[in-house]
Motif scaffolding. Sequence first.
Motif, mmCIF file in Angstrom:
data_model
loop_
_atom_site.group_PDB
_atom_site.id
_atom_site.type_symbol
_atom_site.label_atom_id
_atom_site.label_comp_id
_atom_site.label_asym_id
_atom_site.label_seq_id
_atom_site.Cartn_x
_atom_site.Cartn_y
_atom_site.Cartn_z
ATOM 1 N N PRO A 56 0.803 -1.229 0.000
ATOM 2 C CA PRO A 56 0.000 0.000 0.000
ATOM 3 C C PRO A 56 0.833 1.276 0.000
ATOM 4 O O PRO A 56 0.476 2.258 -0.664
ATOM 5 C CB PRO A 56 -0.821 -0.131 1.291
ATOM 6 C CG PRO A 56 -0.898 -1.598 1.545
ATOM 7 C CD PRO A 56 0.409 -2.144 1.075
ATOM 8 N N LEU A 57 1.948 1.282 0.739
ATOM 9 C CA LEU A 57 2.769 2.485 0.788
ATOM 10 C C LEU A 57 3.423 2.775 -0.559
ATOM 11 O O LEU A 57 3.475 3.918 -1.006
ATOM 12 C CB LEU A 57 3.844 2.349 1.862
ATOM 13 C CG LEU A 57 3.544 2.977 3.219
ATOM 14 C CD1 LEU A 57 4.676 2.715 4.200
ATOM 15 C CD2 LEU A 57 3.294 4.473 3.079
ATOM 16 N N SER A 59 2.371 1.922 -3.477
ATOM 17 C CA SER A 59 1.335 2.371 -4.409
ATOM 18 C C SER A 59 0.940 3.814 -4.151
ATOM 19 O O SER A 59 0.578 4.541 -5.083
ATOM 20 C CB SER A 59 0.109 1.457 -4.294
ATOM 21 O OG SER A 59 0.447 0.120 -4.625
ATOM 22 N N ALA A 60 1.009 4.234 -2.878
ATOM 23 C CA ALA A 60 0.569 5.583 -2.531
ATOM 24 C C ALA A 60 1.679 6.619 -2.634
ATOM 25 O O ALA A 60 1.405 7.819 -2.514
ATOM 26 C CB ALA A 60 0.002 5.589 -1.107
ATOM 27 N N THR A 61 2.915 6.212 -2.845
ATOM 28 C CA THR A 61 4.043 7.142 -2.875
ATOM 29 C C THR A 61 4.309 7.611 -4.301
ATOM 30 O O THR A 61 4.564 6.805 -5.198
ATOM 31 C CB THR A 61 5.305 6.475 -2.311
ATOM 32 O OG1 THR A 61 5.042 6.024 -0.979
ATOM 33 C CG2 THR A 61 6.463 7.458 -2.278
ATOM 34 N N GLN A 246 6.789 9.413 3.540
ATOM 35 C CA GLN A 246 6.274 8.094 3.182
ATOM 36 C C GLN A 246 7.418 7.092 3.004
ATOM 37 O O GLN A 246 7.306 5.925 3.403
ATOM 38 C CB GLN A 246 5.441 8.178 1.905
ATOM 39 C CG GLN A 246 4.086 8.847 2.108
ATOM 40 C CD GLN A 246 3.333 9.006 0.803
ATOM 41 O OE1 GLN A 246 3.909 9.401 -0.224
ATOM 42 N NE2 GLN A 246 2.040 8.719 0.826
ATOM 43 N N ALA A 289 -5.071 -2.173 3.448
ATOM 44 C CA ALA A 289 -5.769 -1.421 2.409
ATOM 45 C C ALA A 289 -7.222 -1.179 2.797
ATOM 46 O O ALA A 289 -7.788 -0.115 2.507
ATOM 47 C CB ALA A 289 -5.695 -2.181 1.088
ATOM 48 N N TRP A 292 -7.078 1.489 5.739
ATOM 49 C CA TRP A 292 -6.470 2.764 5.365
ATOM 50 C C TRP A 292 -7.146 3.382 4.144
ATOM 51 O O TRP A 292 -7.476 4.568 4.121
ATOM 52 C CB TRP A 292 -4.976 2.542 5.109
ATOM 53 C CG TRP A 292 -4.207 3.775 4.771
ATOM 54 C CD1 TRP A 292 -4.578 5.077 4.983
ATOM 55 C CD2 TRP A 292 -2.922 3.839 4.148
ATOM 56 N NE1 TRP A 292 -3.612 5.939 4.541
ATOM 57 C CE2 TRP A 292 -2.576 5.204 4.028
ATOM 58 C CE3 TRP A 292 -2.023 2.870 3.702
ATOM 59 C CZ2 TRP A 292 -1.381 5.621 3.458
ATOM 60 C CZ3 TRP A 292 -0.827 3.281 3.139
ATOM 61 C CH2 TRP A 292 -0.512 4.638 3.021
ATOM 62 N N LEU A 293 -7.357 2.548 3.111
ATOM 63 C CA LEU A 293 -7.881 3.060 1.849
ATOM 64 C C LEU A 293 -9.353 2.743 1.630
ATOM 65 O O LEU A 293 -9.925 3.129 0.612
ATOM 66 C CB LEU A 293 -7.062 2.477 0.678
ATOM 67 C CG LEU A 293 -5.547 2.703 0.751
ATOM 68 C CD1 LEU A 293 -4.866 1.990 -0.399
ATOM 69 C CD2 LEU A 293 -5.224 4.189 0.753
ATOM 70 N N GLN A 295 -10.565 -0.187 1.009
ATOM 71 C CA GLN A 295 -10.693 -1.260 0.016
ATOM 72 C C GLN A 295 -10.858 -2.593 0.757
ATOM 73 O O GLN A 295 -9.880 -3.271 1.057
ATOM 74 C CB GLN A 295 -9.472 -1.294 -0.894
ATOM 75 C CG GLN A 295 -9.266 -0.013 -1.683
ATOM 76 C CD GLN A 295 -7.995 -0.048 -2.523
ATOM 77 O OE1 GLN A 295 -7.248 -1.021 -2.511
ATOM 78 N NE2 GLN A 295 -7.742 1.027 -3.252
#
Length: 321
Positions: A56-57, A59-61, A246, A289, A292-293, A295
Amino acid sequence: MTAPPPRPARSAVPAARPATAPATTPTADPGPAHPLPTLDLLLLAVSIGGISLSGPLISATAAPALAIALWRNVMSVGVLGPYALLRHRAELRGIGRRALLLAVAAGALLAVHFALWMPSLRMTSVASATALVTTTPLWTILLMRLMGVRAPRLVWLGTVVAFAGVLVLTGVDLSLSPRALLGDALALAAGLAAAGYMLLGAEVRKTVSTTAYTLVCYATTAAVLLGICLVAGTPLAGWPAGVWWQIVLLMVAAQLLGHSLSNRVVRNLGPSITSTAILLETPGAALIAALWLGQWPPAAAYPAVVLILLGLVLVARGGRR
């Protein structure tokens, strides 16, 4: 998993007996099975939690994947370096040639793992990349077989069951897109590189402390990734402060708590159990995910987790034999 220790040789001189007693060879007592160390299992759980945060990190960075891989290792060396030089200076100076070469080779394989898997997340689906990179335990057992170590059938069965759970949870993208197929191939090769890294690390950890080995390994990984970034022309800076934070979080969670604790426990648990436990990264990442997201995992996630845990139990029981 390491090769089982040789059976103790029977004594050539039997124990003292009365003169009238017949001379018989005493039967070796195999003794009770040694339980898996509780502390190592707890540390392995923390390691899996840290590694689960990486997907997840990443993908989010908003930074190139290769640059993220480089900086997480550079930062790790910056954190571990002063402590290692202060407390393990004598050990670092006295590392044998063979152990040093194996640690450097492990670091190079870890760099290859990062360089293959992290870009694969941008080329194919995250589900496919995660499922294929977690073939690490299968590669581990195959490599160990090439080295002459026969894995018990229970280990093979457990690995297959656990990997089936990963496939049920994520599925594999069977898209015929050339880009997606290339991403799948990169993730699969990353799993093979991770298996080699795990086996070499287990060998080095027989004689070298976790701190000394980790410093040499991460320093090598950072050096190799720097060379790859320079050749590929990857930008290494120019992002907002949020991106750097991040990367710092990724370094602490996935690198220091994730990979470093895996290096710590692989000495006692063995590479088969350790690498198979990392399969839990998939449901762990799905849970992160979801929280946090937002999902939430599909319904297939729950029976998949059961399959993965069952596979871990089988591998653990087979590894103890």
